[in-house]
Design an enzyme around this catalytic site. Structure first.
Site, mmCIF file in Angstrom:
data_model
loop_
_atom_site.group_PDB
_atom_site.id
_atom_site.type_symbol
_atom_site.label_atom_id
_atom_site.label_comp_id
_atom_site.label_asym_id
_atom_site.label_seq_id
_atom_site.Cartn_x
_atom_site.Cartn_y
_atom_site.Cartn_z
ATOM 1 N N LYS A 86 93.732 56.297 -37.958
ATOM 2 C CA LYS A 86 92.642 57.293 -38.017
ATOM 3 C C LYS A 86 93.190 58.637 -38.502
ATOM 4 C CE LYS A 86 89.987 54.197 -36.353
ATOM 5 N NZ LYS A 86 88.824 53.854 -35.588
HETATM 6 C C1 LIG Z 1 88.245 52.750 -34.783
HETATM 7 C C2 LIG Z 1 86.849 52.831 -34.350
HETATM 8 C C3 LIG Z 1 86.482 52.625 -33.010
HETATM 9 C C4 LIG Z 1 87.413 52.078 -31.973
HETATM 10 O O1 LIG Z 1 88.551 52.840 -31.698
HETATM 11 P P1 LIG Z 1 89.809 52.107 -31.034
HETATM 12 O O2 LIG Z 1 90.708 53.239 -30.669
HETATM 13 O O3 LIG Z 1 90.404 51.220 -32.066
HETATM 14 O O4 LIG Z 1 89.332 51.372 -29.835
HETATM 15 C C5 LIG Z 1 85.155 52.832 -32.663
HETATM 16 N N1 LIG Z 1 84.235 53.196 -33.575
HETATM 17 C C6 LIG Z 1 84.548 53.378 -34.876
HETATM 18 C C7 LIG Z 1 83.472 53.801 -35.832
HETATM 19 C C8 LIG Z 1 85.855 53.192 -35.316
HETATM 20 O O5 LIG Z 1 86.157 53.361 -36.603
#
Ligand SMILES: *Cc1c(COP(=O)(O)O)cnc(C)c1O
Length: 368
Positions: free
Chosen positions: A191
């Site tokens: 991210k």
């Molecule tokens: C990555 C993501 C999540 C989940 O996050 P994690 O830390 O991997 O559990 C939730 N919503 C969206 C839109 C994402 O891109």
């Protein structure tokens, strides 16, 4: 030329000296769970987002889950209540809702921005609706002004899934994480603000909610060995918080680099060959993902791979067509399905160069 989709080592490398220093501080502190690093990160990230509170948690899915569980614990949401959520999102947004015993009501995105469509939201509000979960897809803010107005008019909670939008801001003010009642953030390594493992956060405006989330992430305990709620173990690690504090200081600069690279794609890609989500005038995109739509997506992806360019698909199958949600497989969301059939994510990151992006764009334009 070889262009990777994402080189996580290269993304983190500029921060290694500071991270090593923070690791030494962490090791020598002798305090390894919920200590000073978590507290400092929470203060710094709340201030960055413009939210009143931040609670560090285990990951993005759990952040969304904890928001919903906290509203349940506070008696503001009941099991079986409906939550309106976009049909084209990563499945985690929807898992958080079903795991909390609530009912997702899927709505189509806006055909141009691909973000949740406020007109569709309005149509789906019933007497069972308690919340709207807006997802800032690909790093672009959902239409929060209109969603806030709808939420206010119907007395609904407005929750942001900000997992893809760290730092995205409205031109007239706030950032992702301060635009609704509460927001879930993911610090999954890929991210825009990434940890080196799992991490997430809840930001919110309301003290009661922050305190409920804080207790729920730690067995429901508000005070050591005293439990208000039947809680979870969903804490963020102290060392991840220490590293995130360092990455946070570089976030605006990294997002600026992503926007500069997106500008190259925007100006070079032939609009007759590829379609792109519309960039809305109300805010600043942070390009977690640079998405294009192509009628022969799979062919283009193979062609690019032959030219040394790695791409990904976000996402190949929408949640309502997944085996995990068999009960929804009969449903039809044509805009969502079209996006999933045509979407291709191009390389974009803080360490990609202009030359790499120009090469990718020219390869796409050369595909017949
Ligand atoms: C990555 C993501 C999540 C989940 O996050 P994690 O830390 O991997 O559990 C939730 N919503 C969206 C839109 C994402 O891109």
């Amino acid at each position: 030329m070889q262009v990777k989709f994402l080189d996580l080592k290269a993304v983190n490398e500029p921060y290694f000296p500071e991270m090593l220093e923070a690791t030494r501080r962490f090791l020598e502190s002798g305090w390894y769970v919920l200590g000073k690093e978590v507290e400092s990160f929470e203060e710094e990230y709340a201030a960055y987002c413009g939210a009143n509170y931040c609670v560090g948690v285990s990951n993005g899915l759990d952040a969304l889950r904890l928001i919903l569980e906290a509203y349940k614990a506070l008696g503001m949401v009941r099991e079986g209540d409906e939550v309106i959520v976009p049909a084209n999102t990563y499945i985690a947004s929807i898992l958080a809702i079903t795991q909390s015993g609530l009912k997702p009501v899927l709505v189509e995105p806006h055909p141009e921005s691909y973000n949740i469509n406020p007109d569709e939201v309005e149509k789906q509000v019933t007497s069972r609706t308690r919340a709207i979960m807006a997802v800032h897809l690909y790093g672009q803010l959902a239409d929060m002004d209109r969603l806030s107005a709808i939420a206010e008019r119907h007395g609904l909670l407005l929750i942001e899934d900000a997992a893809q939008a760290h730092g995205a801001k409205l031109h007239n003010g706030g950032r992702a994480g301060s635009l609704g009642h509460a927001a879930g953030h993911s610090f999954y390594p890929g991210k825009n603000l990434g940890a080196l493992g799992e991490g997430g956060a809840v930001t919110c405006m309301d003290k009661e909610l922050a305190e409920a989330v804080k207790a729920l992430r730690n067995y429901g305990s508000h005070k050591k060995y005293y439990n208000l709620y039947k809680g979870f173990n969903m804490r963020i690690d102290e060392n991840q918080a220490a590293w995130l504090r360092i990455r946070l200081r570089g976030l605006d600069r990294e997002n600026e680099h992503r926007r500069m690279l997106a500008g190259i794609y925007d100006s070079m890609l032939d609009p007759a060959l590829v379609k792109r989500p519309k960039v809305m005038e109300y805010g600043e995109h942070v390009y977690h993902i640079y998405a294009i739509m192509h009628p022969d997506r799979d062919g283009l992806q193979k062609y690019l791979a032959d030219k040394g360019v790695s791409t990904l698909i976000h996402y190949p199958l929408p949640p309502h067509k997944q085996e995990a949600y068999k009960e929804w497989n009969y449903m039809s969301f044509p805009i969502t399905e079209e996006i999933h059939n045509r979407e291709l994510s191009l390389p974009i990151s803080p360490v990609h160069t202009k030359e790499e992006i120009k090469y990718v764009a020219s390869m796409i334009n050369s595909y017949k």
